[in-house]
Design a protein around this motif. Sequence first.
Motif, PDB file in Angstrom:
ATOM      1  N   THR A  41       0.855  -1.198   0.000  1.00  8.71           N
ATOM      2  CA  THR A  41       0.000   0.000   0.000  1.00  8.71           C
ATOM      3  C   THR A  41       0.881   1.236   0.000  1.00  8.71           C
ATOM      4  OG1 THR A  41      -0.068   0.174   2.421  1.00  8.71           O
ATOM      5  CG2 THR A  41      -1.777  -1.194   1.368  1.00  8.71           C
ATOM      6  N   LYS A  42       0.326   2.340  -0.432  1.00  8.64           N
ATOM      7  CA  LYS A  42       1.077   3.599  -0.418  1.00  8.64           C
ATOM      8  C   LYS A  42       1.418   4.011   1.009  1.00  8.64           C
ATOM      9  CE  LYS A  42       1.239   8.318  -2.174  1.00  8.64           C
ATOM     10  NZ  LYS A  42       2.537   8.446  -1.583  1.00  8.64           N
ATOM     11  N   THR A  43       0.492   3.796   1.924  1.00  9.01           N
ATOM     12  CA  THR A  43       0.735   4.159   3.329  1.00  9.01           C
ATOM     13  C   THR A  43       1.948   3.411   3.864  1.00  9.01           C
ATOM     14  OG1 THR A  43      -1.604   4.585   3.680  1.00  9.01           O
ATOM     15  CG2 THR A  43      -0.260   4.212   5.646  1.00  9.01           C
ATOM     16  N   TYR A  44       2.010   2.090   3.611  1.00 14.68           N
ATOM     17  CA  TYR A  44       3.151   1.309   4.079  1.00 14.68           C
ATOM     18  C   TYR A  44       4.438   1.766   3.396  1.00 14.68           C
ATOM     19  CZ  TYR A  44       6.466  -2.321   5.078  1.00 14.68           C
ATOM     20  OH  TYR A  44       7.613  -2.968   5.488  1.00 14.68           O
ATOM     21  N   GLU A  45       4.375   1.974   2.083  1.00 13.19           N
ATOM     22  CA  GLU A  45       5.566   2.405   1.342  1.00 13.19           C
ATOM     23  C   GLU A  45       6.070   3.749   1.838  1.00 13.19           C
ATOM     24  OE1 GLU A  45       4.480   2.197  -2.788  1.00 13.19           O
ATOM     25  OE2 GLU A  45       4.198   0.019  -2.690  1.00 13.19           O
ATOM     26  N   ASP A  46       5.159   4.680   2.137  1.00 21.51           N
ATOM     27  CA  ASP A  46       5.565   5.988   2.678  1.00 21.51           C
ATOM     28  C   ASP A  46       6.218   5.842   4.048  1.00 21.51           C
ATOM     29  OD1 ASP A  46       4.559   7.188   0.404  1.00 21.51           O
ATOM     30  OD2 ASP A  46       2.725   7.947   1.372  1.00 21.51           O
ATOM     31  N   TYR A  47       5.623   4.987   4.889  1.00 20.34           N
ATOM     32  CA  TYR A  47       6.191   4.736   6.223  1.00 20.34           C
ATOM     33  C   TYR A  47       7.598   4.147   6.094  1.00 20.34           C
ATOM     34  CZ  TYR A  47       7.497   1.241   9.670  1.00 20.34           C
ATOM     35  OH  TYR A  47       8.222   0.432  10.506  1.00 20.34           O
ATOM     36  N   TRP A  48       7.742   3.107   5.256  1.00 19.34           N
ATOM     37  CA  TRP A  48       9.029   2.426   5.150  1.00 19.34           C
ATOM     38  C   TRP A  48      10.101   3.365   4.591  1.00 19.34           C
ATOM     39  CZ3 TRP A  48      10.931  -1.292   7.696  1.00 19.34           C
ATOM     40  CH2 TRP A  48      12.114  -1.910   7.278  1.00 19.34           C
ATOM     41  N   GLN A  49       9.718   4.186   3.629  1.00 19.83           N
ATOM     42  CA  GLN A  49      10.672   5.142   3.059  1.00 19.83           C
ATOM     43  C   GLN A  49      11.101   6.158   4.118  1.00 19.83           C
ATOM     44  OE1 GLN A  49      11.933   4.812  -0.187  1.00 19.83           O
ATOM     45  NE2 GLN A  49      13.425   6.151   0.759  1.00 19.83           N
ATOM     46  N   ALA A  50      10.148   6.645   4.911  1.00 20.43           N
ATOM     47  CA  ALA A  50      10.472   7.604   5.982  1.00 20.43           C
ATOM     48  C   ALA A  50      11.379   6.960   7.023  1.00 20.43           C
ATOM     49  CB  ALA A  50       9.186   8.117   6.628  1.00 20.43           C
ATOM     50  N   ALA A  51      11.135   5.696   7.331  1.00 17.73           N
ATOM     51  CA  ALA A  51      11.993   4.990   8.297  1.00 17.73           C
ATOM     52  C   ALA A  51      13.411   4.857   7.758  1.00 17.73           C
ATOM     53  CB  ALA A  51      11.405   3.613   8.596  1.00 17.73           C
ATOM     54  N   GLN A  52      13.542   4.549   6.478  1.00 17.93           N
ATOM     55  CA  GLN A  52      14.861   4.402   5.869  1.00 17.93           C
ATOM     56  C   GLN A  52      15.602   5.735   5.775  1.00 17.93           C
ATOM     57  OE1 GLN A  52      16.017   1.208   5.224  1.00 17.93           O
ATOM     58  NE2 GLN A  52      14.086   0.812   6.265  1.00 17.93           N
ATOM     59  N   ASN A  53      14.846   6.823   5.624  1.00 19.00           N
ATOM     60  CA  ASN A  53      15.447   8.153   5.482  1.00 19.00           C
ATOM     61  C   ASN A  53      15.788   8.819   6.805  1.00 19.00           C
ATOM     62  OD1 ASN A  53      15.238   7.939   2.707  1.00 19.00           O
ATOM     63  ND2 ASN A  53      13.327   9.098   2.579  1.00 19.00           N
ATOM     64  N   GLU A  54      15.311   8.262   7.911  1.00 23.86           N
ATOM     65  CA  GLU A  54      15.565   8.871   9.225  1.00 23.86           C
ATOM     66  C   GLU A  54      17.034   8.657   9.600  1.00 23.86           C
ATOM     67  OE1 GLU A  54      14.531  10.913  12.788  1.00 23.86           O
ATOM     68  OE2 GLU A  54      13.572  10.764  10.828  1.00 23.86           O
ATOM     69  N   PRO A  55      17.777   9.752   9.829  1.00 22.53           N
ATOM     70  CA  PRO A  55      19.203   9.617  10.141  1.00 22.53           C
ATOM     71  C   PRO A  55      19.440   8.840  11.447  1.00 22.53           C
ATOM     72  CG  PRO A  55      18.610  11.917   9.727  1.00 22.53           C
ATOM     73  CD  PRO A  55      17.342  11.137   9.789  1.00 22.53           C
ATOM     74  N   ASN A  56      20.397   7.953  11.429  1.00 25.14           N
ATOM     75  CA  ASN A  56      20.819   7.196  12.608  1.00 25.14           C
ATOM     76  C   ASN A  56      19.686   6.412  13.266  1.00 25.14           C
ATOM     77  OD1 ASN A  56      23.474   8.350  12.368  1.00 25.14           O
ATOM     78  ND2 ASN A  56      22.597  10.224  13.256  1.00 25.14           N
ATOM     79  N   CYS A  57      18.732   5.976  12.478  1.00 20.36           N
ATOM     80  CA  CYS A  57      17.586   5.233  13.009  1.00 20.36           C
ATOM     81  C   CYS A  57      17.757   3.749  12.706  1.00 20.36           C
ATOM     82  CB  CYS A  57      16.285   5.751  12.393  1.00 20.36           C
ATOM     83  SG  CYS A  57      14.830   4.872  12.978  1.00 20.36           S
ATOM     84  N   LYS A  58      17.531   2.920  13.716  1.00 24.14           N
ATOM     85  CA  LYS A  58      17.647   1.476  13.569  1.00 24.14           C
ATOM     86  C   LYS A  58      16.249   0.864  13.630  1.00 24.14           C
ATOM     87  CE  LYS A  58      20.049  -2.510  15.478  1.00 24.14           C
ATOM     88  NZ  LYS A  58      20.981  -2.989  16.490  1.00 24.14           N
ATOM     89  N   VAL A  59      15.911   0.050  12.640  1.00 21.79           N
ATOM     90  CA  VAL A  59      14.627  -0.648  12.636  1.00 21.79           C
ATOM     91  C   VAL A  59      14.832  -2.014  13.289  1.00 21.79           C
ATOM     92  CG1 VAL A  59      12.774  -1.622  11.226  1.00 21.79           C
ATOM     93  CG2 VAL A  59      13.841   0.541  10.552  1.00 21.79           C
ATOM     94  N   LEU A  60      14.079  -2.265  14.361  1.00 23.36           N
ATOM     95  CA  LEU A  60      14.117  -3.538  15.067  1.00 23.36           C
ATOM     96  C   LEU A  60      12.841  -4.301  14.767  1.00 23.36           C
ATOM     97  CD1 LEU A  60      15.219  -2.152  18.556  1.00 23.36           C
ATOM     98  CD2 LEU A  60      16.695  -3.119  16.792  1.00 23.36           C
ATOM     99  N   PHE A  61      12.932  -5.611  14.717  1.00 24.91           N
ATOM    100  CA  PHE A  61      11.741  -6.415  14.486  1.00 24.91           C
ATOM    101  C   PHE A  61      11.302  -7.052  15.795  1.00 24.91           C
ATOM    102  CE2 PHE A  61      13.721  -5.907  10.361  1.00 24.91           C
ATOM    103  CZ  PHE A  61      12.643  -5.382   9.658  1.00 24.91           C
ATOM    104  N   ASP A  62       9.998  -7.262  15.921  1.00 23.60           N
ATOM    105  CA  ASP A  62       9.386  -7.567  17.218  1.00 23.60           C
ATOM    106  C   ASP A  62       9.551  -9.006  17.685  1.00 23.60           C
ATOM    107  OD1 ASP A  62       7.660  -8.617  15.327  1.00 23.60           O
ATOM    108  OD2 ASP A  62       5.847  -8.002  16.370  1.00 23.60           O
TER     109      ASP A  62
END
Length: 197
Positions: free
Chosen positions: A19-40
């Motif tokens: 979905t566009k909503t998910y794609e926008d979220y994932w792109q924003a997460a990838q673009n956030e400086p020094n941000c680490k994505v953890l899985f639950d």
Amino acid sequence: MIKAYDVSKIMDSGATRDTKTYEDYWQAAQNEPNCKVLFDNDIVLDLGHGANLKIIETGDHYKDVNDNSVVAQLNYGEVSVLFTGDMEQEAEAASLSKFGKVNVLKAGHHGSKTSSSQRFLDILKPEYVVISAGKENSYGHPHKAVLERYLNSGATVYGTFRSGTIVMKTDGHSLSFQTNDPVTLGDAGDKKQAQAG
């Protein structure tokens, strides 16, 4: 939303969407400086001062995406608060052994009848339930059936649709809420929709 904050960690279920909503979220997460994505996965995050956030993996394979929600329990001294996201009864039933008594339950899926089964509540035995739902929302949240389950379990129920932002304070021994306006069965959104129709 991510742009509004300086985010260092994001807890993600690992379930993807087309979905566009998910794609926008994932792109924003990838673009956030020094941000680490953890899985639950089942992990415990130390928050300092004796508090921790326990991530409870309930699975990311459900057909209903709500059941893939990240679930977390805040523990501080003798006080525990369970955050279930939009988790519904299928994921609850599959994960009952991972839960125990809590002081506060943040209601699943905005007070939908598809969350917070009686079996789940019998294990949690929450003293308080907090429902996050918009006033007069089009979904009819909170639903009468789940409100009855909460109230019959003996919990005091608060809702953002009634009290606005709800703040809980705790020292790890006792807890308090900034509202004294509990929800009643008359606040059921689906009941009000039926009366208006």
